[in-house]
Design an enzyme around this catalytic site. Structure first.
Site, mmCIF file in Angstrom:
data_model
loop_
_atom_site.group_PDB
_atom_site.id
_atom_site.type_symbol
_atom_site.label_atom_id
_atom_site.label_comp_id
_atom_site.label_asym_id
_atom_site.label_seq_id
_atom_site.Cartn_x
_atom_site.Cartn_y
_atom_site.Cartn_z
ATOM 1 N N ASP A 198 -9.459 -4.666 8.513
ATOM 2 C CA ASP A 198 -8.466 -5.633 9.012
ATOM 3 C C ASP A 198 -8.956 -6.305 10.295
ATOM 4 O OD1 ASP A 198 -7.539 -2.959 8.017
ATOM 5 O OD2 ASP A 198 -5.814 -4.168 7.453
ATOM 6 N N ARG A 208 -11.232 -8.954 9.353
ATOM 7 C CA ARG A 208 -10.484 -10.140 8.889
ATOM 8 C C ARG A 208 -9.977 -10.941 10.094
ATOM 9 N NH1 ARG A 208 -7.528 -6.566 4.245
ATOM 10 N NH2 ARG A 208 -9.013 -7.020 2.584
ATOM 11 N N HIS A 241 -3.011 0.572 8.426
ATOM 12 C CA HIS A 241 -3.795 -0.310 7.550
ATOM 13 C C HIS A 241 -2.786 -0.777 6.502
ATOM 14 C CE1 HIS A 241 -6.608 -1.976 4.734
ATOM 15 N NE2 HIS A 241 -6.287 -1.095 3.825
ATOM 16 N N ARG A 279 0.831 -1.209 0.000
ATOM 17 C CA ARG A 279 0.000 0.000 0.000
ATOM 18 C C ARG A 279 0.862 1.255 0.000
ATOM 19 N NH1 ARG A 279 -2.235 -3.783 3.340
ATOM 20 N NH2 ARG A 279 -4.399 -4.396 2.964
HETATM 21 P P1 NAD Z 1 -10.095 1.275 -9.212
HETATM 22 O O1 NAD Z 1 -8.946 1.444 -10.157
HETATM 23 O O2 NAD Z 1 -11.101 0.222 -9.510
HETATM 24 O O3 NAD Z 1 -10.881 2.652 -9.046
HETATM 25 C C1 NAD Z 1 -10.231 3.856 -8.798
HETATM 26 C C2 NAD Z 1 -11.013 4.937 -9.515
HETATM 27 O O4 NAD Z 1 -10.426 6.202 -9.186
HETATM 28 C C3 NAD Z 1 -10.999 4.812 -11.036
HETATM 29 O O5 NAD Z 1 -12.314 4.650 -11.525
HETATM 30 C C4 NAD Z 1 -10.374 6.115 -11.507
HETATM 31 O O6 NAD Z 1 -10.932 6.622 -12.709
HETATM 32 C C5 NAD Z 1 -10.640 7.026 -10.315
HETATM 33 N N1 NAD Z 1 -9.771 8.186 -10.300
HETATM 34 C C6 NAD Z 1 -8.422 8.227 -10.477
HETATM 35 N N2 NAD Z 1 -7.987 9.503 -10.424
HETATM 36 C C7 NAD Z 1 -9.066 10.279 -10.184
HETATM 37 C C8 NAD Z 1 -9.259 11.664 -10.019
HETATM 38 N N3 NAD Z 1 -8.235 12.520 -10.102
HETATM 39 N N4 NAD Z 1 -10.507 12.133 -9.811
HETATM 40 C C9 NAD Z 1 -11.564 11.274 -9.731
HETATM 41 N N5 NAD Z 1 -11.439 9.944 -9.863
HETATM 42 C C10 NAD Z 1 -10.205 9.441 -10.099
HETATM 43 O O7 NAD Z 1 -9.441 1.034 -7.772
HETATM 44 P P2 NAD Z 1 -10.191 0.409 -6.507
HETATM 45 O O8 NAD Z 1 -9.933 -1.049 -6.468
HETATM 46 O O9 NAD Z 1 -11.557 0.939 -6.439
HETATM 47 O O10 NAD Z 1 -9.321 1.035 -5.308
HETATM 48 C C11 NAD Z 1 -9.415 2.407 -5.009
HETATM 49 C C12 NAD Z 1 -8.497 2.754 -3.844
HETATM 50 O O11 NAD Z 1 -9.010 2.144 -2.641
HETATM 51 C C13 NAD Z 1 -7.064 2.212 -3.990
HETATM 52 O O12 NAD Z 1 -6.137 3.173 -3.519
HETATM 53 C C14 NAD Z 1 -7.065 0.988 -3.117
HETATM 54 O O13 NAD Z 1 -5.766 0.614 -2.700
HETATM 55 C C15 NAD Z 1 -7.932 1.473 -1.975
HETATM 56 N N6 NAD Z 1 -8.476 0.451 -1.085
HETATM 57 C C16 NAD Z 1 -8.509 0.755 0.240
HETATM 58 C C17 NAD Z 1 -8.994 -0.164 1.155
HETATM 59 C C18 NAD Z 1 -8.993 0.178 2.625
HETATM 60 O O14 NAD Z 1 -9.289 -0.673 3.473
HETATM 61 N N7 NAD Z 1 -8.661 1.403 3.003
HETATM 62 C C19 NAD Z 1 -9.476 -1.403 0.706
HETATM 63 C C20 NAD Z 1 -9.462 -1.660 -0.656
HETATM 64 C C21 NAD Z 1 -8.949 -0.728 -1.559
#
Ligand code: NAD
Length: 317
Positions: free
Chosen positions: A153, A156, A180, A93
């Site tokens: 987490d 999980r 995280h 991450r």
């Molecule tokens: P994804 O690629 O499916 O979706 C991300 C989206 O962000 C895309 O649709 C993209 O077009 C959009 N995007 C990018 N730049 C942008 C901007 N400037 N303005 C508006 N939209 C924008 O990715 P995902 O699988 O949905 O993951 C998203 C984020 O969530 C990642 O950073 C991932 O690591 C994180 N995540 C966090 C947790 C947590 O527990 N905190 C869990 C899972 C995923």
């Protein structure tokens, strides 16, 4: 849906795997009268909103809009940030930090202009670094910016323990704390099952010896890597975990959840965002619960904080 929920607007930034699942879980739970999705990917965000609208008749009445214009988030009560790069198989991450800090600043800068009174929940990874950065630049009152942290987490961890002990997950009181990410730690010394310390628990011939703790920690910390390896992203559990946080907020539940916020002396830690049990209510994140954890757990938390601080420093935050 309650009258209060009907008047609520939730904006979800990023309509990818995570954002769309947060919206879906929110819709099913009937948490808001209006859901606004914002993403720069025009076709995607419109399609996600249309797909959700096609299912809306099977859920509590909700208006769903999707747009590539941040104005769609205007006057939101809560903004959930999920936009940004996701982990590729094997990537940590923290590897995402640079690019996602820039995306967060540019997007939330625009959203804050139209939704100045919102509570901001950061889900984009690395969640704690993004929370730390966003807390600084959003300059909102304390409590109105926090990260989803280790709520996922901890779920999980509770799942694994409940499987091992063959006991309901709701009876497993166990918290993952800290980052995280890879340096997160279970607070073993305060884990309990139905009120009994985990270390003393033995029911139906089942218990978890301390010799298994490290393997469990590793299995939890590697959970996202396994899911990403298999399906490219994690979405269902984070969607539900985020909806749970939203519910605690909107229903003013005073729920104690391990969300990520910038600490100010709790557990001897300051100027770092990480997860410890914290009060969540309509004002956002409130006081931190200082549990009587062991020296070993405290050292683990300290180490996780040091990892995050070093990372923030290397990014110039
Ligand atoms: P994804 O690629 O499916 O979706 C991300 C989206 O962000 C895309 O649709 C993209 O077009 C959009 N995007 C990018 N730049 C942008 C901007 N400037 N303005 C508006 N939209 C924008 O990715 P995902 O699988 O949905 O993951 C998203 C984020 O969530 C990642 O950073 C991932 O690591 C994180 N995540 C966090 C947790 C947590 O527990 N905190 C869990 C899972 C995923």
């Amino acid at each position: 849906m309650t009258n209060e929920a009907q008047k609520t607007k939730i904006a979800v930034i990023g309509a990818g795997a995570v954002g769309s699942t947060v919206a879906y879980a929110t819709l099913i739970k009937g948490l808001a009268g209006e859901l606004a999705l914002f993403d720069i990917a025009t076709d995607l965000v419109k399609a996600q909103a249309e797909d959700l609208n096609h299912g809306a008749q099977f859920a509590p009445a909700t208006v769903i809009n999707g747009s590539d214009d941040p104005a769609v988030t205007a006057d939101a009560d809560i903004v959930v940030m999920t936009a940004g790069a996701r982990q590729k198989p094997g990537q940590s991450r923290l590897d995402l930090a640079g690019v996602n800090i820039n995306i967060t600043k540019s997007v939330l800068g625009k959203v804050r202009e139209v939704a100045p009174n919102a509570i901001y929940i950061l889900v984009t990874n690395p969640c704690d670094i993004i929370t730390y950065a966003a807390t600084k630049f959003l300059e909102l009152p304390k409590g109105r910016v926090f990260g989803s942290g280790t709520v996922l987490d901890s779920a999980r961890l509770r799942y694994l323990i409940s499987k091992k002990l063959n006991v309901a997950m709701t009876n497993v009181h166990a918290i993952m704390a800290g980052e995280h990410g890879d340096s997160e730690i279970p607070l073993w010394s305060v884990a309990n099952i139905g009120g009994q310390a985990l270390a003393d628990y033995a029911l139906d011939g089942k218990s978890i010896p301390a010799s298994e703790y490290d393997a469990i920690r590793k299995e939890v910390a590697e959970g996202a890597y396994r899911v990403i390896q298999g399906k490219g992203a994690t979405n269902y559990a984070i969607g539900l975990a985020t909806a749970e946080i939203l519910e605690a907020l909107l229903r003013d539940e005073n729920r104690i959840l391990p969300v990520s916020s910038v600490l100010d002396g709790a557990y001897g830690l300051s100027d770092v965002a990480l997860s410890v049990p914290s009060l969540v209510n309509r004002q956002g994140v409130g006081e931190v619960l200082e549990l009587p954890i062991s020296d070993e757990d405290r050292a683990g938390l300290q180490k996780s904080a040091e990892t995050l601080k070093a990372n923030a420093k290397s990014l110039g935050l």
